[in-house]
Design a protein around this motif. Structure first.
Motif, PDB file in Angstrom:
ATOM      1  N   ASP A   1       0.239   4.002   7.757  1.00 35.68           N
ATOM      2  CA  ASP A   1       1.214   2.720   6.184  1.00 35.68           C
ATOM      3  C   ASP A   1       2.335   4.055   5.972  1.00 35.68           C
ATOM      4  OD1 ASP A   1      -0.853   1.211   7.273  1.00 35.68           O
ATOM      5  OD2 ASP A   1      -1.987   1.256   6.354  1.00 35.68           O
ATOM      6  N   THR A   2       1.654   4.746   5.846  1.00 33.15           N
ATOM      7  CA  THR A   2       2.254   6.161   4.796  1.00 33.15           C
ATOM      8  C   THR A   2       3.881   6.405   5.233  1.00 33.15           C
ATOM      9  OG1 THR A   2       0.775   7.613   4.029  1.00 33.15           O
ATOM     10  CG2 THR A   2       3.148   7.832   3.344  1.00 33.15           C
ATOM     11  N   LEU A   3       3.852   6.030   6.327  1.00 29.45           N
ATOM     12  CA  LEU A   3       5.648   6.656   7.346  1.00 29.45           C
ATOM     13  C   LEU A   3       6.028   4.729   7.547  1.00 29.45           C
ATOM     14  CD1 LEU A   3       3.475   8.337  10.100  1.00 29.45           C
ATOM     15  CD2 LEU A   3       5.701   8.957   8.478  1.00 29.45           C
ATOM     16  N   THR A   4       5.382   3.581   7.353  1.00 28.40           N
ATOM     17  CA  THR A   4       5.984   2.700   7.618  1.00 28.40           C
ATOM     18  C   THR A   4       6.551   2.634   6.054  1.00 28.40           C
ATOM     19  OG1 THR A   4       4.513   1.652   8.686  1.00 28.40           O
ATOM     20  CG2 THR A   4       6.072   0.554   7.633  1.00 28.40           C
TER      21      THR A   4
ATOM     22  N   GLU B   1       7.570   3.319  -4.239  1.00 28.82           N
ATOM     23  CA  GLU B   1       7.760   4.994  -5.173  1.00 28.82           C
ATOM     24  C   GLU B   1       7.173   5.876  -5.391  1.00 28.82           C
ATOM     25  OE1 GLU B   1       7.327   2.959  -9.587  1.00 28.82           O
ATOM     26  OE2 GLU B   1       6.444   1.642  -8.367  1.00 28.82           O
ATOM     27  N   PHE B   2       6.675   6.777  -5.602  1.00 30.44           N
ATOM     28  CA  PHE B   2       5.517   7.970  -5.545  1.00 30.44           C
ATOM     29  C   PHE B   2       4.479   8.891  -7.002  1.00 30.44           C
ATOM     30  CE2 PHE B   2       9.535  10.308  -6.259  1.00 30.44           C
ATOM     31  CZ  PHE B   2       8.532  11.661  -7.199  1.00 30.44           C
TER      32      PHE B   2
ATOM     33  N   LEU C   1      -4.076   4.032 -11.011  1.00 29.61           N
ATOM     34  CA  LEU C   1      -4.616   3.594  -9.828  1.00 29.61           C
ATOM     35  C   LEU C   1      -5.604   4.339  -9.338  1.00 29.61           C
ATOM     36  CD1 LEU C   1      -1.135   5.566  -9.630  1.00 29.61           C
ATOM     37  CD2 LEU C   1      -1.345   3.405  -8.836  1.00 29.61           C
ATOM     38  N   SER C   2      -5.910   3.984  -8.071  1.00 30.01           N
ATOM     39  CA  SER C   2      -7.586   3.852  -7.794  1.00 30.01           C
ATOM     40  C   SER C   2      -7.337   4.357  -6.040  1.00 30.01           C
ATOM     41  CB  SER C   2      -8.044   3.067  -7.523  1.00 30.01           C
ATOM     42  OG  SER C   2      -8.349   2.027  -8.596  1.00 30.01           O
ATOM     43  N   TYR C   3      -7.704   5.404  -6.467  1.00 30.87           N
ATOM     44  CA  TYR C   3      -8.039   5.889  -4.677  1.00 30.87           C
ATOM     45  C   TYR C   3     -10.019   6.957  -4.684  1.00 30.87           C
ATOM     46  CZ  TYR C   3      -7.210   9.798  -0.786  1.00 30.87           C
ATOM     47  OH  TYR C   3      -7.935   9.920   0.058  1.00 30.87           O
ATOM     48  N   ASN C   4     -10.611   6.879  -3.105  1.00 31.01           N
ATOM     49  CA  ASN C   4     -11.293   7.854  -2.945  1.00 31.01           C
ATOM     50  C   ASN C   4     -11.955   7.538  -4.237  1.00 31.01           C
ATOM     51  OD1 ASN C   4     -12.255   9.126  -1.283  1.00 31.01           O
ATOM     52  ND2 ASN C   4     -12.064  10.888  -2.308  1.00 31.01           N
ATOM     53  N   SER C   5     -12.221   5.831  -4.735  1.00 32.53           N
ATOM     54  CA  SER C   5     -13.676   6.040  -5.517  1.00 32.53           C
ATOM     55  C   SER C   5     -13.146   6.240  -7.196  1.00 32.53           C
ATOM     56  CB  SER C   5     -14.741   6.112  -5.029  1.00 32.53           C
ATOM     57  OG  SER C   5     -15.169   5.337  -4.035  1.00 32.53           O
TER      58      SER C   5
ATOM     59  N   GLU D   1       3.357   0.791  -3.132  1.00 36.62           N
ATOM     60  CA  GLU D   1       3.914   0.387  -3.398  1.00 36.62           C
ATOM     61  C   GLU D   1       3.688  -1.065  -3.596  1.00 36.62           C
ATOM     62  OE1 GLU D   1       6.565  -0.480   1.105  1.00 36.62           O
ATOM     63  OE2 GLU D   1       4.227  -0.758   1.519  1.00 36.62           O
ATOM     64  N   ASN D   2       4.125  -1.839  -4.625  1.00 35.89           N
ATOM     65  CA  ASN D   2       4.043  -2.961  -5.083  1.00 35.89           C
ATOM     66  C   ASN D   2       2.659  -2.373  -6.259  1.00 35.89           C
ATOM     67  OD1 ASN D   2       5.854  -4.360  -4.461  1.00 35.89           O
ATOM     68  ND2 ASN D   2       4.147  -4.713  -2.392  1.00 35.89           N
ATOM     69  N   GLY D   3       2.636  -1.108  -6.876  1.00 32.40           N
ATOM     70  CA  GLY D   3       0.978  -0.267  -7.437  1.00 32.40           C
ATOM     71  C   GLY D   3       0.604  -0.526  -6.887  1.00 32.40           C
ATOM     72  N   ILE D   4       0.463  -0.213  -5.588  1.00 34.58           N
ATOM     73  CA  ILE D   4      -0.931  -0.130  -4.678  1.00 34.58           C
ATOM     74  C   ILE D   4      -1.087   0.880  -4.148  1.00 34.58           C
ATOM     75  CG2 ILE D   4      -2.358  -0.796  -2.546  1.00 34.58           C
ATOM     76  CD1 ILE D   4      -2.135  -3.698  -3.906  1.00 34.58           C
ATOM     77  N   ILE D   5      -1.469   2.201  -3.964  1.00 33.53           N
ATOM     78  CA  ILE D   5      -1.130   3.119  -2.777  1.00 33.53           C
ATOM     79  C   ILE D   5      -1.654   2.868  -0.935  1.00 33.53           C
ATOM     80  CG2 ILE D   5      -2.521   5.678  -2.472  1.00 33.53           C
ATOM     81  CD1 ILE D   5      -3.538   6.070  -5.312  1.00 33.53           C
ATOM     82  N   VAL D   6      -0.116   3.454  -1.112  1.00 30.73           N
ATOM     83  CA  VAL D   6      -0.401   2.928   0.526  1.00 30.73           C
ATOM     84  C   VAL D   6      -1.193   4.539   1.547  1.00 30.73           C
ATOM     85  CG1 VAL D   6       0.789   2.335   2.280  1.00 30.73           C
ATOM     86  CG2 VAL D   6       1.308   1.054   0.749  1.00 30.73           C
ATOM     87  N   GLY D   7      -1.819   4.125   2.301  1.00 28.44           N
ATOM     88  CA  GLY D   7      -1.965   5.406   3.210  1.00 28.44           C
ATOM     89  C   GLY D   7      -2.890   6.237   2.995  1.00 28.44           C
ATOM     90  N   THR D   8      -3.248   7.193   3.131  1.00 25.04           N
ATOM     91  CA  THR D   8      -3.629   8.503   2.630  1.00 25.04           C
ATOM     92  C   THR D   8      -2.750   9.236   1.613  1.00 25.04           C
ATOM     93  OG1 THR D   8      -4.739   8.046   4.489  1.00 25.04           O
ATOM     94  CG2 THR D   8      -5.091  10.053   2.933  1.00 25.04           C
ATOM     95  N   PRO D   9      -3.168   9.760   0.631  1.00 21.71           N
ATOM     96  CA  PRO D   9      -1.882  10.291  -0.445  1.00 21.71           C
ATOM     97  C   PRO D   9      -1.833  11.924  -0.068  1.00 21.71           C
ATOM     98  CG  PRO D   9      -3.574   9.167  -1.967  1.00 21.71           C
ATOM     99  CD  PRO D   9      -3.953   8.838  -0.426  1.00 21.71           C
TER     100      PRO D   9
END
Length: 179
Positions: free
Chosen positions: A7-10, A18-19, A38-42, A101-109
């Protein structure tokens, strides 16, 4: 070699990504330099302008003791006091790079730096307060148990009411080993 989530590659092939940096610090602090939380991993990574400066990350094939420094601006009194009164040396800290993308983390950081807290400094003036934290590779203390020092103050933080080190550094009496 860094392996990226599909998903990150896409997302990287699009023009609207953005990053942002994600920082995990001791005392359950999670910050981002993104314009929104941002939310990631709880965890919720707070975006309040605190992350002000990052040192450069150097990737190398050689195994070495690397370090990474970040600066937090306008830290609250609670955070400053926590770092001044508690030994976070040896506690794990991580710095990630997230694709958004659109304020949401895509894939795995992507993990940019994984290490432990080495040193920190709180600098205050009449108008600003900063916390500078130096993270060091876990190879810096390979055989060291995280954060253990032989003095009573540090020992009391993790083992309240244990007086084992209370007089460890007293110069009142020469023990005279071997006499």
């Amino acid at each position: 070699m860094i392996t990226l989530h599909t998903d990150t590659l896409t997302a990287l092939t699009n023009d609207n990504f953005e990053f942002a940096y994600l920082c995990d610090l001791p005392s359950n602090l999670h910050y981002t330099n993104h314009s929104a939380d941002l939310s990631y991993n709880s965890n919720t990574y707070t975006s309040n302008g605190l992350l002000m400066d990052f040192s450069n990350v150097t990737k190398d094939q050689n195994m070495k003791v690397g370090s990474y420094t970040l600066t937090l601006s306008n830290v609250s009194t609670t955070i400053a006091n926590a770092y001044m009164t508690t030994s976070f040396r040896g506690y794990e800290s991580n710095i990630y790079l997230a694709i958004i993308e659109n304020g949401i983390i895509v894939g795995t950081p992507i993990i940019l730096f994984k290490g432990t807290v080495d040193t920190w400094a709180v600098n205050e003036t009449n108008s600003t307060s900063t916390l500078q934290i130096k993270l060091t590779s876990h190879w810096a203390s390979y055989n060291q148990k995280s954060g253990n020092y032989t003095n009573d103050t540090i020992h009391q933080q993790t083992h309240a009411n244990d007086t084992f080190f209370k007089y460890a550094h007293s110069d009142k009496e020469n023990i005279g080993w071997g006499k």
